[in-house]
Design a protein around this motif. Structure first.
Motif, PDB file in Angstrom:
ATOM      1  N   ALA A 266       1.059  -1.200  -0.044  1.00 27.75           N
ATOM      2  CA  ALA A 266       0.033  -0.054  -0.066  1.00 27.75           C
ATOM      3  C   ALA A 266       0.910   1.129  -0.084  1.00 27.75           C
ATOM      4  N   ASP A 267       0.355   2.400  -0.433  1.00 30.42           N
ATOM      5  CA  ASP A 267       1.271   3.652  -0.402  1.00 30.42           C
ATOM      6  C   ASP A 267       1.275   4.080   1.035  1.00 30.42           C
ATOM      7  N   SER A 268       1.026   3.678   2.045  1.00 28.01           N
ATOM      8  CA  SER A 268       0.921   3.915   3.403  1.00 28.01           C
ATOM      9  C   SER A 268       1.509   2.864   4.282  1.00 28.01           C
ATOM     10  N   LEU A 269       2.324   3.143   5.278  1.00 26.58           N
ATOM     11  CA  LEU A 269       2.394   2.141   6.285  1.00 26.58           C
ATOM     12  C   LEU A 269       1.076   2.266   7.231  1.00 26.58           C
ATOM     13  N   HIS A 270       0.774   1.287   8.136  1.00 23.18           N
ATOM     14  CA  HIS A 270      -0.167   1.210   8.984  1.00 23.18           C
ATOM     15  C   HIS A 270       0.419   0.896  10.456  1.00 23.18           C
TER      16      HIS A 270
ATOM     17  N   ASP B 227       7.033   5.527  -2.915  1.00 26.94           N
ATOM     18  CA  ASP B 227       7.366   6.769  -2.627  1.00 26.94           C
ATOM     19  C   ASP B 227       6.686   7.209  -1.230  1.00 26.94           C
ATOM     20  N   GLY B 228       5.383   6.708  -0.968  1.00 25.31           N
ATOM     21  CA  GLY B 228       4.536   6.951  -0.042  1.00 25.31           C
ATOM     22  C   GLY B 228       5.251   6.608   1.447  1.00 25.31           C
ATOM     23  N   ILE B 229       5.681   5.353   1.215  1.00 24.73           N
ATOM     24  CA  ILE B 229       6.569   4.668   2.497  1.00 24.73           C
ATOM     25  C   ILE B 229       7.650   5.555   2.777  1.00 24.73           C
TER      26      ILE B 229
END
Length: 434
Positions: A41-45, A99-101
Motif C-alpha cells: 500500500a502507499d502508506s504504512l499502518h 514513494d509514500g512509505i
C-alpha cells in the motif's frame, strides 16, 4: 552514553528471540541491521510501527539502520502468517507505494545525519531486476535444500490440511528471495543483523544460513513479538479496517481516538512499545494510572505521544479539540476551528441531511430549519422544538438557541457549508448546504 539496544527492547517488551551472539556483536562495534517492508500500500499502518520503532531504537543506540523496501518481493508476497496468496502488484503501483512509505519513514529515522549511523533506504528491486532465473538457481538455490525450506513453520502450515488452497512455487521461493536480500546487504554493506516480527524468524534464519554457506560470514537474527490486544482481537484493526499513518486514509482525530480508547491492559503494554518515553517516566505514569484509572492518564499520554510523532503537534491539538466537542465542554470557536476532514470524522455516524443553497435561502427561520431535520427524527414536532428552545435544550453550532423565530441568515456556517444542530447533550444532526 549510548543505550544497550537488546536491553532497551527487553524492558519494553519488544524482544521475542535473538540468535546467540547477537548482543555480543552489537556491544563489539557499530553494526548495520535492516527491516524489510513490502510496499503493498502507499502508506504504512500501525502494524508496521513496531518494526519502525525497532529501527529507531537501533539508531538511537548508535547503530546503523537500513529500511528495505521490497520492490521485488512485494511483487510476490510472503506466506508467513497468511492463509491465502497475496495479489501481485504491477511496477507502477509499487513505485507509488514506495514513494509514500519513504516519506513516512523519514519522520522516524534520520537519513540525513553526517554520522556513521545515518539511516539508509534500499530497494531489493535494484539488485533483483537483472537477476535471471538461471543465475538465481545457481547462485542461491543450490545452497539451500528443499528439506530445509519445507521444515519452516510457514510452509508446513500452508501445506497442511488447515489450508485448502495449497502454496504456489512463487510463494515457496519467497524465503530464498528474502534470504538473498540479507546475503546481498551483508556482502555489499556489511549488514550483519536482520530484524522483524516473530513470524519472520524462519525467513530471517534462511538468510543467516545462506550467508554462512555462501561466504562464511557472520549474520544474526532478532525478532519482536507479534502485537496482540488483551481481548484476543487483532491489533491495529477496527470495523473500518487498518489504522493508517497517512492522514488521508485515517484522520489524525480517528488515529488519536484509537489510542485513547485502548484498554488499561493494552495501554500499559503499548506505551512501552510505541513511545520513546523513559523507563522512569513510564513507571511514574503506571503508578499514577493505578491510583486513579478513571482519569485514563496512561491512554491520554499514549495518544498524545504517538499522534505527535506520526502526525504533528498541531494535529494533536486539533484531535484534542475535536474530542472535547463530542465528549466534553467546547465552544462555537472550537467547533469553527476544525478543518472539514476532522469535522466529518467527529460526526461520522451522526444523522445528516444535504440541502441546496437555494433551498437553504428559502428557509425563513431557525424553527423551519429544524423542521428540515424532522424526517431524521431529530425532533418530533415544531411544538416540541419551541419547548426545547425555551428550556435551553437546542444548540446550533454549539451556541444555545434563544429564539426559534430567528432568521437563518444569522447563522454562521461551519466550513461555509455545514450547520450542526444539537438536542440535549448527545443528540446531533448535521445539515450540509451544497
Amino acid at each position: 552514553m549510548k543505550k544497550n539496544f537488546v536491553e532497551e527492547l527487553r524492558w519494553r517488551g519488544m524482544l521475542h528471540d535473538a540468535m546467540p551472539g547477537t548482543e555480543e556483536q552489537l556491544n563489539k562495534e557499530i553494526t548495520g541491521a535492516y527491516v524489510g517492508i513490502d510496499p503493498t500500500a502507499d502508506s504504512l499502518h500501525i502494524g508496521h510501527l513496531v518494526s519502525v520503532m525497532m529501527l529507531k531504537h537501533f539508531q538511537l543506540s548508535g547503530h546503523k539502520p537500513y529500511a528495505l523496501i521490497g520492490g521485488a518481493t512485494g511483487m510476490i508476497g510472503d506466506p508467513s502468517g497468511k492463509s491465502e496468496e497475496r495479489n501481485l502488484l504491477n511496477e507502477e503501483t509499487l513505485q507509488k507505494n514506495q514513494d509514500g512509505i519513504k516519506k513516512q519513514l523519514s519522520k522516524f529515522l534520520d537519513f540525513d545525519s553526517q554520522e556513521e549511523n545515518s539511516a539508509e533506504l534500499v530497494n531489493n528491486y535494484d539488485w533483483m531486476k537483472e537477476f535471471s532465473f538461471l543465475d538465481f538457481a545457481r547462485e542461491v538455490g543450490k545452497h539451500i535444500t528443499v528439506n530445509y525450506m519445507m521444515a519452516k513453520e510457514s510452509v508446513k502450515k500452508r501445506l497442511s490440511q488447515e489450508s485448502k488452497v495449497g502454496m504456489s512455487f512463487t510463494e515457496f521461493t519467497y524465503q530464498l528471495l528474502q534470504g538473498y536480500d540479507f546475503y546481498h546487504l551483508n556482502h555489499t554493506k556489511n549488514v550483519k543483523l536482520q530484524m522483524g516480527g516473530s513470524d519472520q524468524w524462519g525467513n530471517i534464519v534462511t538468510g543467516t544460513e545462506l550467508i554462512r554457506r555462501k561466504s562464511q560470514g557472520d549474520a544474526f537474527a532478532l525478532t519482536c513479538p507479534l502485537i496482540t490486544k488483551a481481548d484476543g482481537r487483532k491489533f491495529g484493526k477496527t470495523e473500518k479496517g487498518n489504522i493508517w499513518l497517512d492522514p488521508e486514509k485515517t484522520s489524525p482525530y480517528e488515529f488519536y481516538q484509537f489510542w485513547l480508547n485502548t484498554s488499561d491492559e493494552d495501554a500499559a503494554k503499548y506505551i512501552k512499545i510505541f513511545t520513546f518515553l523513559s523507563k522512569e517516566k513510564i513507571e511514574s505514569l503506571l503508578n499514577q494510572h493505578n491510583e486513579a484509572p478513571h482519569q485514563r492518564a496512561l491512554q491520554k499520554k499514549l495518544a498524545e505521544e504517538i499522534t505527535t510523532m506520526v502526525h504533528s503537534a498541531e494535529d494533536l491539538e486539533m484531535a484534542q479539540k475535536a474530542s472535547q466537542i463530542l465528549f466534553g465542554k467546547s465552544t462555537t470557536e472550537d467547533l469553527a476551528s476544525l478543518n472539514e476532514k476532522t469535522l466529518l470524522a467527529v460526526f461520522d455516524g451522526v444523522p445528516q441531511k444535504e440541502i441546496t443553497e437555494a433551498e437553504f435561502n428559502e428557509i425563513p427561520s431557525i424553527l423551519d430549519l429544524i423542521s428540515v431535520a424532522l424526517d431524521g427524527e431529530f425532533i418530533k414536532s415544531k411544538g416540541e422544538a419551541r419547548k426545547l428552545v425555551k428550556g435551553g435544550g437546542i444548540s446550533i453550532n454549539k451556541s444555545k438557541l434563544e429564539d426559534a423565530e430567528q432568521t437563518v441568515d444569522t447563522i454562521g456556517k461551519l466550513q461555509e457549508k455545514y450547520i450542526l444542530l444539537q438536542k440535549g447533550k448527545k443528540n446531533y444532526f448535521l445539515i450540509k448546504i451544497s
